[in-house]
Design a protein around this motif. Structure first.
Motif, short mmCIF file in Angstrom:
data_model
loop_
_atom_site.label_atom_id
_atom_site.label_comp_id
_atom_site.label_asym_id
_atom_site.label_seq_id
_atom_site.Cartn_x
_atom_site.Cartn_y
_atom_site.Cartn_z
N SER A 318 0.84 -1.20 0.00
CA SER A 318 0.00 0.00 0.00
C SER A 318 0.87 1.25 0.00
CB SER A 318 -0.92 0.01 1.23
OG SER A 318 -1.75 -1.13 1.24
N LYS A 319 0.38 2.28 -0.64
CA LYS A 319 1.09 3.56 -0.70
C LYS A 319 0.11 4.69 -0.39
CE LYS A 319 3.87 4.58 -4.02
NZ LYS A 319 4.41 4.79 -5.41
N ARG A 320 0.57 5.62 0.43
CA ARG A 320 -0.22 6.81 0.72
C ARG A 320 0.07 7.82 -0.39
NH1 ARG A 320 -4.74 7.47 3.75
NH2 ARG A 320 -4.90 9.58 4.61
N GLU A 321 -0.95 8.15 -1.18
CA GLU A 321 -0.73 9.01 -2.35
C GLU A 321 -1.73 10.16 -2.36
OE1 GLU A 321 1.05 5.90 -5.61
OE2 GLU A 321 -1.13 6.02 -5.42
N ILE A 322 -1.32 11.22 -3.03
CA ILE A 322 -2.19 12.38 -3.21
C ILE A 322 -2.94 12.22 -4.52
CG2 ILE A 322 -2.27 14.87 -3.58
CD1 ILE A 322 0.14 15.15 -1.76
N VAL A 323 -4.25 12.29 -4.46
CA VAL A 323 -5.10 12.16 -5.63
C VAL A 323 -5.73 13.50 -5.94
CG1 VAL A 323 -7.10 11.00 -6.64
CG2 VAL A 323 -5.55 9.75 -5.11
N ARG A 324 -5.57 13.95 -7.16
CA ARG A 324 -6.15 15.24 -7.59
C ARG A 324 -7.43 15.00 -8.37
NH1 ARG A 324 -0.65 15.67 -7.79
NH2 ARG A 324 0.27 17.50 -6.75
N THR A 325 -8.49 15.67 -7.95
CA THR A 325 -9.78 15.54 -8.62
C THR A 325 -10.41 16.92 -8.80
OG1 THR A 325 -10.90 15.22 -6.49
CG2 THR A 325 -10.23 13.23 -7.70
N LYS A 326 -11.31 17.02 -9.75
CA LYS A 326 -12.04 18.26 -9.96
C LYS A 326 -13.10 18.41 -8.87
CE LYS A 326 -11.46 18.56 -14.98
NZ LYS A 326 -12.16 18.62 -16.30
N CYS A 327 -13.28 19.61 -8.39
CA CYS A 327 -14.29 19.84 -7.37
C CYS A 327 -14.80 21.28 -7.48
CB CYS A 327 -13.71 19.59 -5.97
SG CYS A 327 -12.32 20.67 -5.56
N ASN A 344 -6.50 15.15 -2.26
CA ASN A 344 -6.85 14.31 -1.12
C ASN A 344 -5.85 13.17 -1.01
OD1 ASN A 344 -9.56 15.47 -0.32
ND2 ASN A 344 -9.98 14.98 -2.46
N GLU A 345 -5.52 12.84 0.22
CA GLU A 345 -4.63 11.70 0.46
C GLU A 345 -5.46 10.43 0.59
OE1 GLU A 345 -0.57 12.14 2.63
OE2 GLU A 345 -2.09 13.16 3.83
N GLN A 346 -4.97 9.36 0.00
CA GLN A 346 -5.68 8.09 0.15
C GLN A 346 -4.69 6.94 0.01
OE1 GLN A 346 -8.48 8.33 -3.18
NE2 GLN A 346 -7.29 6.79 -4.28
N ASN A 347 -5.06 5.79 0.56
CA ASN A 347 -4.23 4.60 0.45
C ASN A 347 -4.56 3.88 -0.87
OD1 ASN A 347 -2.74 4.68 2.84
ND2 ASN A 347 -4.45 3.89 4.04
N ASN A 348 -3.56 3.68 -1.69
CA ASN A 348 -3.71 2.90 -2.91
C ASN A 348 -2.94 1.60 -2.77
OD1 ASN A 348 -5.31 4.83 -4.19
ND2 ASN A 348 -3.53 5.95 -4.95
N HIS A 349 -3.42 0.55 -3.42
CA HIS A 349 -2.85 -0.78 -3.25
C HIS A 349 -2.37 -1.32 -4.60
CE1 HIS A 349 -4.87 -0.43 0.61
NE2 HIS A 349 -6.00 -0.21 -0.04
N TYR A 350 -1.22 -2.01 -4.56
CA TYR A 350 -0.60 -2.51 -5.78
C TYR A 350 -0.09 -3.93 -5.57
CZ TYR A 350 -0.64 2.47 -6.87
OH TYR A 350 -1.01 3.77 -7.08
#
Length: 352
Positions: A318-327, A344-350
């Protein structure tokens, strides 16, 4: 025609020869076409080529969409040369191959049928002249300008089936040809099954007592989704020799039959396959498998994207990553939408 406009350069891909860039036309055996297909391509060059390209990209787009997040996510073995292929190519006679052939055949029928109605192929076809359906109410008029499914079917069958040549005398080669021909036909059936009768009212009366009706294509996304369902339920087949009566000795019929006739019975509309699919866990470019290492997965996903299933029991990280989205999107007067970019920060899994 949006696909064609953005990728029209595929028609004449430049290949370096002795330091000189030479154009490779679309109608060329280096694009995975047989000599018969090359001749058909040249014969119907006017307008048909644009629609063939449209069918190619439409089929590829939907394939990647339908199989996104799975171990096999519509990846293909690289071409032996730098020329982009017109038709898909997988070496194994698996369920995935059955989907690819059905999808391309369906996309070709779909684009050609619509091209007739739209006037793109006015020198070859026009609105459909299909006969009136028997179950259409008598007070409805059968007419209008319907999509020309008969011509689309005819051209797709002629072009895609011309790609099936018995280049070897082995039973393996013969069974693969029969499999491809069957799946080509199943793809065309899917287009017809997802078409529908559309009716329009006459006059301004709200009662709408009289309507003009015609056949219209369903969205290709609907066709592709249906083919993906057929892919999941594809019938496992094998080659069988049928020897007729003794007096007709020498007249042997070769056909595909179900490996488990007690459980499954194939029809013209089903997809069929001969070989079991590989796991796609390991990297094997020859078969179109790029492995699962580094592939994203979900901790609570569906049966395909779940980390345990996706990662072939090899584990994940798992990696803590910054996700950019339109809002905060707002409609500016008339026709413009402006949005902010939120992080937003979220946990992504690989997969490992």
């Amino acid at each position: 025609m949006g696909f064609v406009k953005t990728l029209a350069c595929l028609c004449y891909f430049m290949v370096p020869v002795l330091g000189i860039l030479l154009p490779i036309p679309l109608c060329d055996i280096r694009r995975n076409l047989t000599p018969e297909q090359v001749e058909l391509c040249k014969q119907f060059k006017e307008k048909h080529l644009d629609l063939l390209l449209d069918a190619k990209f439409k089929s590829e787009f939907e394939c990647k969409k339908q199989f996104a997040g799975r171990r096999w996510n519509c990846t293909m073995p690289p071409s032996s040369n730098v020329t982009p292929l017109l038709l898909p190519r997988l070496p194994l006679a698996t369920k995935e191959t059955s989907y690819l052939y059905a999808s391309m055949s369906a996309a070709m029928m779909h684009t050609i049928s619509r091209g007739c109605m739209a006037g793109t192929l006015k020198n070859y076809c026009a609105c459909s002249e299909e006969g009136r359906p028997r179950d259409l109410p008598k007070n409805q008029i059968w007419g209008g300008c319907g999509d020309n499914l008969p011509y689309g079917y005819k051209f797709s069958k002629m072009f895609t089936d011309a790609g099936e040549q018995l280049t070897e005398t082995s039973l393996t080669g013969f069974s693969r040809v029969l499999m491809n021909l069957h799946n080509n036909e199943a793809g065309r059936w899917a287009v017809y099954e997802k078409s529908f009768i559309k009716c329009r009212c006459h006059g301004v009366s709200t009662n709408c007592p009289t309507k003009t009706c015609y056949r219209q294509l369903g969205r290709f996304h609907t066709v592709a989704k249906h083919l993906e369902t057929l892919h999941q339920d594809a019938v496992h087949v094998k080659l069988q020799k049928d020897v007729p009566d003794a007096e007709e000795e020498g007249n042997v019929e070769m056909k595909l039959v179900e490996t488990s006739p007690g459980f499954t019975k194939k029809s013209t509309k089903d997809l069929v396959y001969i070989s079991d699919s590989p796991s796609y866990c390991e990297r094997s470019i020859r078969t179109g498998s790029y492995g699962v290492a580094g592939r994203p997965c979900t901790k609570e996903g569906n049966i395909h994207t779940d980390c345990e299933a996706m990662c072939c029991q090899k584990g994940h990280y798992s990696k803590r990553e910054i996700v950019r989205t339109k809002c905060g999107c707002k409609l500016i007067w008339c026709c413009e939408v402006k949005c902010n970019i939120c992080e937003n920060e979220q946990n992504n899994h690989y997969c490992r």
